[in-house]
Each structure stands twice: as C-alpha cells, then as structure tokens.
Design a protein around this motif. Structure first.
Motif: not given
Length: 255
Positions: A217, A219, A223, A226-229, A231, A233
């Motif tokens: 999953d 994203p 990105i 403040d979005q998931p993934g 850090d 990446y």
C-alpha cells in the motif's frame, strides 16, 4: 503493394506486437495514437488488417513504444536472430541471466514542481520477446502525459543498470546500482524539466527503485512532508547521496 507499405506477413507481426504491448502496459489505443502522433482511425484500421501499416507509421509507433516492431521476413522468429540474448549495445545479456530484475518497482525521486515534496510512481521491468531485451515502462504517474518507457542495459563492465528513453532523439537516462541485499536500486536521473511555456531545462536528481512487494500500500503521487510515506521515501533518497550511490559534484558554478 506500395513500396512504403509493409507486407502482409510484416503487418500481422507488427499488429500482434502492438496488441501485446498495449495489454502489457495497460494503455489505450487512443493513448498510443496520441503518443505516436497518428490518428486513432489509422491505428485501428492497421490493427484490424483493413489498411497496411506504412513504414512512416511503423517508425512513429516504434519511437512511441521505444521498441522495434519490424522483424525480418527471412527468419521465423526473433529467437532465430538473438537466441534469447540482448544485443551487444544493451550488454549482451541472456534472459536467464537477468530474470532477477524483472518485476514491479516503486520509484521515488524529488518532485520537480515542489522542492519540499517527493514524487512516487511505479516502474515495471520485463523481458520483451519481440525485441529480445529488457524493457521498462512507468505506471501510475500523477503527470501521466510524461510517462516514460524504454530499454534496459546491463553491461558487465560498469556494474550499473541503465534505463534509457529515446523519443525522436530526445533522451532521458536513469543510472542505478545493482540491487542491494534487500532489492533496492539507487542512482541518478537525468532529464528535462518542463518550465514556463515551452521552456525545458536539463535537471538531475537522485532516484530509487524499490521492489513493490517490500512496501504494501505504498502511497503514489506527490507526497508532502505531512503525508504518510514521506519519511520512509526521504530516507531512501538520503541514502542515495550519503553512501554514496550517486554524487552531485560541487564546482565553480555551484552556489
């Protein structure tokens, strides 16, 4: 038959390879027609056998797909030409020797439109029977109009992997390392960045290809911090320049 038209046998072969690539890349005939700068009607009639492919149309389709569609009529199939090996210009590898690289990869690089963001999409690497070499094609890009596809070179001398796009002479190149123990390939992307109007500027950036199976999953798209993934990446990109897998050299023109 017009001398500019392909023979019946060549037409069948070209049509079959185009249909295979459309299915593999999951793109529409309209998308391919637009990419090759031909009409959808021309493509549809040629694929259905109602009109022969002309040499000019075939060359445009080859450039759009970044692959050769024409095969010599004097040989039964591509295997007779290559015996399952890529041409020397791609590294003269056999399919068996590069099977480990085939698959779907999460691809991350800095966003060109927002320097604080990271851009993520998918890249598929697969063996192309018609061309007898590895090919790559990008998927699920937020900016779908800039989706790329091309050839994969794996020479023994450098120990690196080259993903190259050549569209009517305009080129983009990715150079990445051989996979790490966990499968990631780290390197550098050189391309053109779209600016204002028709302006294009050469740009280079770190890039990482990560086996998709390692990140469930993941994203995609642009990105933001403040979005998931983000850090995770960012850590991959940081490793690219810190190890370093790729270097950006300072010079007299550096700020």
């Amino acid at each position: 038959m017009d001398s500019d038209e392909l023979s019946e046998k060549q037409n069948r072969g070209v049509a079959a390879r185009i249909r295979e690539e459309l299915a593999r890349r999951r793109v529409s005939r309209q998308y391919l027609a637009d990419l090759a700068k031909i009409s959808l009607s021309t493509l549809e009639k040629a694929l259905s056998g109602h009109r022969p492919f002309t040499l000019a149309t075939t060359i445009r389709l080859e450039e759009a797909l970044a692959m050769r569609l024409r095969v010599s009529e004097t040989l039964d199939n591509v295997a007779a030409i290559s015996n399952g090996h890529a041409d020397e210009q791609f590294g003269a590898y056999s399919r068996a020797s590069v099977a480990w690289i085939e698959g779907l990869y999460l691809t991350v690089r800095p966003s060109f439109g927002d320097r604080q963001a990271i851009f993520a999409y998918c890249t598929e690497i697969h063996w192309n029977e018609a061309a007898s070499n590895l090919r790559f094609n990008e998927k699920d890009r937020l900016d779908a109009a800039f989706t790329q596809q091309g050839t994969v070179s794996i020479p023994n001398l450098s120990g690196h992997i080259y993903l190259s796009t050549n569209t009517s002479g305009q080129q983009r190149l990715i150079i990445v390392s051989r996979p790490s123990i966990t499968g990631e390939m780290y390197g550098i992307l050189t391309t053109l960045q779209a600016g204002r109007g028709a302006q294009l500027t050469p740009v280079a950036a770190p890039i990482v290809l990560i086996p998709m199976k390692a990140l469930a999953d993941a994203p995609l798209g642009r990105i933001n911090p403040d979005q998931p993934g983000f850090d995770a990446y960012a850590a991959y990109l940081k490793r690219t320049v810190e190890e370093p897998f790729a270097m950006f050299l300072p010079g007299v023109a550096a700020p």
